[in-house]
Design an enzyme around this catalytic site. Structure first.
Site, PDB file in Angstrom:
ATOM      1  N   LEU A  34       0.640  -1.214   0.019  1.00  9.14           N
ATOM      2  CA  LEU A  34      -0.230  -0.196   0.072  1.00  9.14           C
ATOM      3  C   LEU A  34       0.771   1.334   0.082  1.00  9.14           C
ATOM      4  O   LEU A  34       1.660   1.240   0.791  1.00  9.14           O
ATOM      5  CB  LEU A  34      -0.853   0.049   1.323  1.00  9.14           C
ATOM      6  CG  LEU A  34      -1.685  -0.987   1.462  1.00  9.14           C
ATOM      7  CD1 LEU A  34      -2.500  -1.223   2.735  1.00  9.14           C
ATOM      8  CD2 LEU A  34      -3.242  -0.865   0.332  1.00  9.14           C
ATOM      9  N   HIS A  35       0.609   2.077  -0.809  1.00  9.44           N
ATOM     10  CA  HIS A  35       1.653   3.224  -1.041  1.00  9.44           C
ATOM     11  C   HIS A  35       0.771   4.458  -1.329  1.00  9.44           C
ATOM     12  O   HIS A  35       1.346   5.599  -1.533  1.00  9.44           O
ATOM     13  CB  HIS A  35       2.779   3.207  -1.798  1.00  9.44           C
ATOM     14  CG  HIS A  35       2.473   2.944  -3.263  1.00  9.44           C
ATOM     15  ND1 HIS A  35       2.128   1.859  -3.837  1.00  9.44           N
ATOM     16  CD2 HIS A  35       2.721   4.020  -4.113  1.00  9.44           C
ATOM     17  CE1 HIS A  35       1.712   1.864  -5.097  1.00  9.44           C
ATOM     18  NE2 HIS A  35       2.517   3.275  -5.124  1.00  9.44           N
TER      19      HIS A  35
END
Ligand code: UD1
Length: 363
Positions: free
Chosen positions: A204-205
């Site tokens: 997740l970014h």
């Protein structure tokens, strides 16, 4: 003689340029590689050069991190003299990152032909910085090289003539198929203690997921619930790491195994044997489709709809509850027969050859 100047800057660019460089070399094309330095940590850049057998860049612009305007501006300022000195026949840009649009604009204004690999993808979501990069780069490009047929349709709808569009397929898949056996031989699940059991792989970014404390907290709670059912391996992007510390949220995901960013091969080795992937990355949506691994994408939309219509991908809201429900459904389906790998048209390992063919054949 045709001379290609390839531009890369950020992690997802590296696996796209690798097969194109190889295909260019096989055709005896003169080529050079410019790294903007948008990503600069060893784990975000150097390890990819090693895994992908990429040559050292001829030039590194070393622009580093900054706001969008400053980063994009710096890339343009540093790239212009390099372009002038190298005098290529084409600037080839990849994907949708700030380095892509910055160098496309410099090339176009200096009268150098620009080719965009992975053209035509659209999320239609103008809160994503990448969406502006995609639309603008395609308008600037002399040649839009598309990975899927929906991309051709988007370009036509935006008034780009068919003469500037060429369907080539997906170069990321070239890299995946080329390196899959090498990745398997790494046996990363063993070294992470998850060999032979179901486990989840998470990345997740996106700013929309990690820059807002309430959203990030929901996601972490969802991951912690999942970790009650199976091991969860979560290599953390530097942006996400910073936010976790800043918002003091690490305690919400106590059962999740947080890792440093992984190399391409280690990541592929883990994804390949995982039971499911939860991500907001673009590339993983495509890779899981080809590998037949169920993918939950924590986003309201995707610029890669064939991964949903033909592949294993499914969009899920960034909430604890939605993740829990989607995981239940995936696990039920896995028990009932699972998911089949799928290769959308042109995702056949030969896309880079078609990229080079298109560049050499362009008038
Ligand atoms: C960029 C791309 C995104 C892509 C992602 C993959 C844009 C607009 N976004 O987002 O599309 O999915 O790369 O990783 O180009 N940082 C480091 N070390 C690094 C690189 C970044 O610490 O080597 C940190 C810095 O704090 C930086 C932040 O990560 O400010 C964000 O980096 P940046 O390149 O601006 O965008 P990404 O979020 O990585």
């Amino acid at each position: 003689m045709t001379r290609l100047l390839h531009v890369v800057g950020a992690r997802p660019n590296f696996m796209k340029v690798a097969p194109v460089l190889r295909a260019g070399t096989a055709r005896g094309v003169s080529q050079c590689l410019v790294h903007t330095g948008q990503h600069y940590d060893a784990s975000m850049s150097d390890s990819f050069f090693r895994d992908l057998d990429l040559p050292s860049p001829d030039v590194n612009l070393e622009v580093g991190s900054a706001s969008h305007a400053v980063q994009t501006g710096r890339i343009m300022i540093e790239f212009e003299p390099v372009l002038e000195q190298m005098a290529p026949s084409w600037v080839v840009v990849y994907g949708d990152v700030n380095s892509t649009v910055a160098c496309a604009l410099v090339g176009a204004k200096r009268g150098v032909r620009v080719a965009h690999v992975e053209a035509g993808l659209r999320s239609h979501d103008r809160t994503m910085p990448e969406e502006f990069n995609r639309v603008l780069t395609d308008q600037l490009a002399d040649l839009c090289l598309t990975p899927s047929r929906d991309a051709d349709r988007h370009l036509r709808a935006e008034g780009i003539p068919d003469s500037r569009v060429r369907f080539v397929g997906n170069v990321m898949v070239d890299t995946l198929l080329h390196l899959r056996e090498r990745a398997r031989a790494l046996r990363a699940p063993e070294s992470h203690g998850v060999s032979g059991k179901p486990y989840a792989f998470v990345t997740l970014h996106r700013p929309s997921n990690v820059d807002d404390p309430a959203t990030l907290a929901e996601l972490l709670r969802g991951l912690d619930d999942l970790a009650e059912r199976m091991p969860v391996l979560f290599p953390i992007h530097p942006r996400t790491r910073r936010r976790l510390t800043e918002f003091a949220l690490e305690h919400l995901a106590r059962r999740v195994t947080l890792l440093e960013p992984l190399s391409y091969l280690e990541s592929l080795s883990l994804v390949d044997r995982s039971a499911l992937v939860l991500t907001d990355s673009g590339g993983l949506q495509e890779e899981t489709t080809v590998l037949g691994i169920p993918c939950l994408t924590a986003r309201p939309n995707t610029e890669r709809p064939v991964t949903v219509s033909e592949g294993t991908n499914r969009l899920v809201a960034s909430t604890r509850e939605a993740i829990g429900r989607a995981v239940d459904e995936v696990l039920t389906r896995l028990r009932d027969g699972g998911f089949r790998p799928s290769r959308p048209e042109g995702w056949d390992g030969r896309a880079a050859e078609r990229v080079v063919e298109a560049l050499l054949g362009a008038p």
